[in-house]
Enzyme design. Structure first.
Site, PDB file in Angstrom:
ATOM      1  CB  SER A   1      40.313  32.283  28.917  1.00 38.79           C
ATOM      2  OG  SER A   1      38.919  32.407  28.910  1.00 38.79           O
TER       3      SER A   1
ATOM      4  CB  SER B   1      38.019  35.075  30.841  1.00 38.82           C
ATOM      5  OG  SER B   1      39.012  34.113  31.170  1.00 38.82           O
TER       6      SER B   1
ATOM      7  CE  LYS C   1      41.715  35.288  33.504  1.00 44.96           C
ATOM      8  NZ  LYS C   1      41.373  34.121  32.648  1.00 44.96           N
TER       9      LYS C   1
END
Ligand code: GLN
Length: 450
Positions: free
Chosen positions: A151, A127, A52
């Site tokens: 997330s 997210s 990420k």
């Protein structure tokens, strides 16, 4: 093979913001050479992974999905990244996310949304949408996400994966760009419980570089995932996390998973956590408050973008212009909300009150764990929704995290695990455990998956 797959499908999926093909191949070749020389290799030797874009990795950009960090190349590795390298993982590149991890659909990325590989017209969750989509699209077998309010778990649920938010303090936040420091935690996304356990074990453990990292042994997650015996384990179904507002298909998938747990010999009980009803409201005071403070560092002077600097403009003008063009709408909304909630005269009424609610939620968990060893709920109230559906309605977007936020507020670990399909789209079951009992998630997950 992973790089070929990315070349083939990522134009449609858009999981990746940066593919480090050269670095990945060089790392893979170096591992091969060491293997040939008979050297001892790490536990995940040669396994490709998507990272990420909120964790720093030397040699790659870190954007956090924001224009304000465009072009920034951090000079250091996050602790999660240095541990991945020590485990001989091959990092493929950086994956998409909602700007600074604020969102539930990855539509808040400044670099365009990621699509759900199960249905390209739908959101992959957020997210950590890029992390989930990369694994679901077979671009990488493993990925790292971060979870502040859900997330990791919500994208895992809507992409049909296993995703885990470890106990707060279990995985170092050094090099994880902060959104809400008291809630943020990095963790694994994978296709199976066993894979997630191997990744969890590789990144967890005490780190002196993070003062909130806890000096305790890593829970035996790999062993727990393989045990597959939950006879006599007490499973608490949280009354407040189901019913009205939950998609009937998601509810039915969840109920079927609970039946399966009972069939495996678990003792299913109902528990009540009355303050969970206020978790979302408390979260949307605490998270924006911490965000408004954390994001003050993006001042056009230290990192990334500098806009409006024509040589004559004052520092304050450059800062405000840079923040104006560098931040997207959701980030601005949260900075404003947080600044307001923390301002003198309002602090006690908003932030202080939210912290009290947080304590009540922790007490609800403590009481529930007297009656049950783990708690369960659906992971999200609905399956993946169409792109664009909720962009103009922040409150309905926020509701995606109704079930996941309590664990962030109280700090305990939680896993989302596939619970079947609803109209062809994945649904998830969430398992929650007391702080530092992360192995219980893997015990239940491993049994349910087998
Ligand atoms: N969707 C939640 C939010 O927007 C949670 C985000 C997260 O866990 N990073 O704040």
């Amino acid at each position: 093979a992973a790089l070929d797959r990315i070349a083939k499908v990522d134009e449609a999926v858009h999981a990746f913001l940066h593919v480090d093909a050269e670095g990945a191949l060089a790392a893979a070749r170096a591992i091969d050479a060491r293997r040939a020389a008979g050297e001892k290799l790490g536990p995940l030797a040669g396994v490709p992974l998507a990272l990420k874009d909120v964790l720093t990795a030397r040699g790659m950009p870190t954007t956090c999905g924001s224009r304000i960090l465009e072009g920034w190349r951090p000079p250091y590795d996050a602790t999660v990244v240095s541990r991945l390298r020590a485990a001989d993982v091959v990092i493929l590149g950086k994956v998409n996310m909602d700007e600074f991890a604020m969102g539930s659909s990855t539509e808040n990325s400044a670099y365009g949304p990621t699509r759900n590989p199960w249905d390209l017209t739908r959101i992959p969750g957020g997210s950590s949408g890029g992390s989930a989509a990369a694994v679901a699209a077979f671009e990488a077998p493993l990925s790292i996400g971060t979870d502040t309010g859900g997330s990791i778990r919500q994208p895992a649920a809507v992409c049909g994966l296993v995703g885990v938010k470890p106990t707060y303090g279990g995985v170092s936040r050094y090099g994880l760009v902060a959104f809400s420091s008291s809630l943020d935690q990095a963790g694994p996304l994978a296709r199976t419980v066993g894979d997630a356990a191997l990744l969890h074990a590789a990144i967890a453990g005490h780190d002196p570089l993070d003062s909130t990292s806890v000096d305790l042994p890593v829970p035996p997650v790999v062993e727990a995932a393989a045990r597959r015996d939950i006879r006599g384990l007490r499973v608490g179904v949280v009354r407040e996390l189901s019913g009205e507002g939950y998609d009937p298909g998601v509810q039915a998938a969840f109920d079927a998973a609970v039946q399966e747990l009972a069939g495996l010999g678990a003792e299913v009980v109902e528990v009540s956590c009355p303050h969970f009803t206020y978790a979302l409201a408390a979260y949307y005071l605490i998270a924006p408050s911490e965000c408004s403070s954390n994001l003050a560092r993006f001042d056009a002077m230290r990192f990334g973008l500098r806009a409006g600097d024509d040589g004559r403009a004052g520092a304050e003008e450059v800062m405000s212009h840079t923040r104006d063009v560098g931040f997207g709408a959701e980030v601005k909304r949260r900075v404003m909300l947080g600044t307001y909630a923390l301002s003198s005269g309002y602090y006690d009424a908003y932030y202080g009150q939210a912290q009290k609610v947080r304590t009540l939620i922790s007490r609800d968990f403590a009481a529930a764990y007297e009656k049950a060893d783990v708690l369960v709920s659906p992971t999200t109230p609905t399956p993946a929704f169409p792109l664009g559906d909720k962009v103009d309605d922040p409150v309905s977007m926020y509701l995606s995290d109704l079930c996941t936020i309590p664990s962030n507020l109280a700090g305990g670990p939680a896993m989302s695990l596939p619970a079947g399909l609803v109209g062809g789209l994945p649904a998830g079951i969430q398992i929650m455990a007391p702080a530092f009992a992360d192995d219980r998630l893997y015990l239940v997950g491993g049994a349910l998956e087998a």
